[in-house]
Write an enzyme that holds these catalytic residues in place. Sequence first.
Site, PDB file in Angstrom:
ATOM      1  N   HIS A  94       7.403 -34.383 -39.842  1.00  0.00           N
ATOM      2  CA  HIS A  94       6.463 -33.264 -39.773  1.00  0.00           C
ATOM      3  C   HIS A  94       5.493 -33.523 -38.622  1.00  0.00           C
ATOM      4  O   HIS A  94       5.292 -34.668 -38.219  1.00  0.00           O
ATOM      5  CB  HIS A  94       5.697 -33.086 -41.083  1.00  0.00           C
ATOM      6  CG  HIS A  94       4.968 -34.321 -41.503  1.00  0.00           C
ATOM      7  ND1 HIS A  94       3.794 -34.750 -40.905  1.00  0.00           N
ATOM      8  CD2 HIS A  94       5.264 -35.249 -42.441  1.00  0.00           C
ATOM      9  CE1 HIS A  94       3.391 -35.866 -41.469  1.00  0.00           C
ATOM     10  NE2 HIS A  94       4.269 -36.197 -42.395  1.00  0.00           N
TER      11      HIS A  94
ATOM     12  N   ALA B 290      12.456 -58.221 -47.206  1.00  0.00           N
ATOM     13  CA  ALA B 290      12.334 -57.132 -48.173  1.00  0.00           C
ATOM     14  C   ALA B 290      10.942 -56.512 -48.137  1.00  0.00           C
ATOM     15  O   ALA B 290       9.938 -57.217 -48.013  1.00  0.00           O
ATOM     16  CB  ALA B 290      12.645 -57.644 -49.574  1.00  0.00           C
TER      17      ALA B 290
ATOM     18  N   THR C 286       7.763 -51.072 -37.381  1.00  0.00           N
ATOM     19  CA  THR C 286       7.167 -50.058 -36.517  1.00  0.00           C
ATOM     20  C   THR C 286       7.400 -50.343 -35.037  1.00  0.00           C
ATOM     21  O   THR C 286       7.190 -49.462 -34.206  1.00  0.00           O
ATOM     22  CB  THR C 286       5.651 -49.960 -36.759  1.00  0.00           C
ATOM     23  OG1 THR C 286       5.050 -51.225 -36.450  1.00  0.00           O
ATOM     24  CG2 THR C 286       5.347 -49.581 -38.205  1.00  0.00           C
ATOM     25  N   LYS C 287       7.807 -51.592 -34.719  1.00  0.00           N
ATOM     26  CA  LYS C 287       8.052 -51.999 -33.330  1.00  0.00           C
ATOM     27  C   LYS C 287       9.344 -52.789 -33.271  1.00  0.00           C
ATOM     28  O   LYS C 287       9.769 -53.388 -34.261  1.00  0.00           O
ATOM     29  CB  LYS C 287       6.899 -52.851 -32.804  1.00  0.00           C
ATOM     30  CG  LYS C 287       5.614 -52.066 -32.721  1.00  0.00           C
ATOM     31  CD  LYS C 287       4.506 -52.876 -32.111  1.00  0.00           C
ATOM     32  CE  LYS C 287       3.296 -51.946 -32.029  1.00  0.00           C
ATOM     33  NZ  LYS C 287       2.078 -52.562 -31.754  1.00  0.00           N
TER      34      LYS C 287
ATOM     35  N   ARG D  46       9.563 -66.156 -37.382  1.00  0.00           N
ATOM     36  CA  ARG D  46      10.162 -67.277 -36.651  1.00  0.00           C
ATOM     37  C   ARG D  46      11.484 -66.828 -36.041  1.00  0.00           C
ATOM     38  O   ARG D  46      12.001 -65.771 -36.381  1.00  0.00           O
ATOM     39  CB  ARG D  46      10.366 -68.492 -37.550  1.00  0.00           C
ATOM     40  CG  ARG D  46      11.393 -68.289 -38.635  1.00  0.00           C
ATOM     41  CD  ARG D  46      11.545 -69.581 -39.458  1.00  0.00           C
ATOM     42  NE  ARG D  46      12.391 -69.396 -40.585  1.00  0.00           N
ATOM     43  CZ  ARG D  46      13.711 -69.583 -40.611  1.00  0.00           C
ATOM     44  NH1 ARG D  46      14.346 -69.934 -39.519  1.00  0.00           N
ATOM     45  NH2 ARG D  46      14.406 -69.409 -41.713  1.00  0.00           N
TER      46      ARG D  46
END
Length: 103
Positions: free
Chosen positions: A30, A77, A82-83, A100
């Site tokens: 949206h 988990a 986001t990057k 790591r």
Amino acid sequence: GCTISASKSITIGNRVLVGSGTAIVDQDAHPIDLDDRRNGTGEIGKAPVVIEDDVFIGARVIILKGVTIGKGSTIGAGSVVTKSIPPYSLAAGNPAKVVRKIK
């Protein structure tokens, strides 16, 4: 038991394991702007997602638009990616960060 929502492009490599409840999305679903949502106008952000070979994605991970997860990586988990994550990395958290390198 996962959701893959592709508006632009989602590419999943070979031998990728995806845990239950995972969501992989290549768009915002949206408009971000309030007026655009109310009016049904505006652009929806879209960017391809690439998951390279031999990646393991834990349960209930969320992978957002514009992300590449490098070959041989593991995503813990419940993480929110986001990057982009470099190859052979263990990443976890919200937002996911490299914890790591993996041998």
